[in-house]
Motif scaffolding. Structure first.
Motif, PDB file in Angstrom:
ATOM      1  N   VAL A 156       0.861  -1.189   0.000  1.00 42.41           N
ATOM      2  CA  VAL A 156       0.000   0.000   0.000  1.00 42.41           C
ATOM      3  C   VAL A 156       0.900   1.243   0.000  1.00 42.41           C
ATOM      4  CG1 VAL A 156      -1.844   1.262   1.147  1.00 42.41           C
ATOM      5  CG2 VAL A 156      -1.762  -1.227   1.330  1.00 42.41           C
ATOM      6  N   ALA A 165      -5.354  -0.109   3.148  1.00 38.30           N
ATOM      7  CA  ALA A 165      -4.319  -0.440   4.128  1.00 38.30           C
ATOM      8  C   ALA A 165      -4.239  -1.943   4.336  1.00 38.30           C
ATOM      9  CB  ALA A 165      -4.607   0.257   5.458  1.00 38.30           C
ATOM     10  N   TRP A 222       0.199   1.207   6.262  1.00 38.49           N
ATOM     11  CA  TRP A 222       0.385   1.640   4.876  1.00 38.49           C
ATOM     12  C   TRP A 222       1.847   2.041   4.730  1.00 38.49           C
ATOM     13  CZ3 TRP A 222      -2.753   3.761   8.524  1.00 38.49           C
ATOM     14  CH2 TRP A 222      -2.355   4.980   9.083  1.00 38.49           C
ATOM     15  N   SER A 251       3.195  -1.667   5.413  1.00 38.42           N
ATOM     16  CA  SER A 251       2.439  -2.675   4.661  1.00 38.42           C
ATOM     17  C   SER A 251       3.379  -3.701   4.034  1.00 38.42           C
ATOM     18  CB  SER A 251       1.595  -2.000   3.564  1.00 38.42           C
ATOM     19  OG  SER A 251       2.421  -1.464   2.532  1.00 38.42           O
ATOM     20  N   GLN A 262       2.891   5.560   9.861  1.00 38.08           N
ATOM     21  CA  GLN A 262       2.396   4.726   8.766  1.00 38.08           C
ATOM     22  C   GLN A 262       1.566   3.552   9.281  1.00 38.08           C
ATOM     23  OE1 GLN A 262       5.630   3.899   5.950  1.00 38.08           O
ATOM     24  NE2 GLN A 262       6.498   5.894   6.425  1.00 38.08           N
TER      25      GLN A 262
END
Length: 197
Positions: A31, A63, A88, A92, A126
């Motif tokens: 992502v 996500a 993300w 990810s 993130q």
């Protein structure tokens, strides 16, 4: 002998029926995009069950599910039966995530690592814990299909929830905050699990 057979039956039921399903997508960032948020100029409140919900910002996200936790006890559970810890960007990437232990409880998302695969700031900015309020039964059914490791996308609004007795639950409007009141409270209008090749 009967006790041993009963114990084996319980273990087998847990292993095949109650064990958390985890989906593996392989290494690499799955992502690349950050969550999208847009201000609402003139928010209009609306009733939902015994609460008043006020949208604070339009919100959409794709996500990776880092963890999921269902809730059935507490006032928040009347609204949000599910929290998803989501990642993300570098959060990810399963090459990164294999070195980070992620847990959820009490409406909190926690992580820890012995050897930082990425910076603390990247981990914090993130990833996030999101309290999801399904707008209808279809959305709630779709949320139930999301497993750890999968990619999901959903859209709706970050909201403030209020009750007549003064109780409030207010979403964070930032992806960079941490600690208390840093979680997103999301009114979810659409939700899907994303196929990933």
């Amino acid at each position: 002998m009967k006790k041993l057979a009963f114990l084996l039956l319980i273990v087998a039921a847990w292993y095949f029926g109650f064990r958390e399903e985890v989906v593996t997508l392989g290494p690499g960032v799955t992502v690349p995009d950050v969550p999208q948020q847009k201000p609402i100029d003139r928010p209009v409140s609306f009733p939902f069950n015994d609460y008043t919900i006020t949208p604070l910002a339009k919100f959409s996200i794709r996500a990776k599910v880092l963890s999921r936790e269902e809730y059935s006890i507490g006032r928040e559970a009347e609204l949000s039966p599910l929290d998803l810890a989501l990642g993300w960007g570098r959060m990810s990437d399963e090459d990164v995530l294999k070195d980070i232990e992620i847990t959820q409880s009490g409406r909190w998302y926690r992580w820890r690592t012995r050897n930082f695969p990425i910076s603390r700031q990247d981990i914090e900015e993130q990833s996030g814990n999101m309290h999801l309020i399904p707008a209808n039964e279809h959305v709630e059914d779709m949320m139930d299909e999301a497993h750890r490791g999968e990619l999901v996308e959903f859209s709706g609004s970050l909201v403030r929830v209020e009750a007549a007795d003064g109780w409030r639950w207010i979403s964070s409007l930032s992806r960079t905050d941490t600690g208390a009141r840093s979680c997103e409270v999301v009114w979810v209008e659409s939700f899907s699990v994303v196929e990933y090749d």
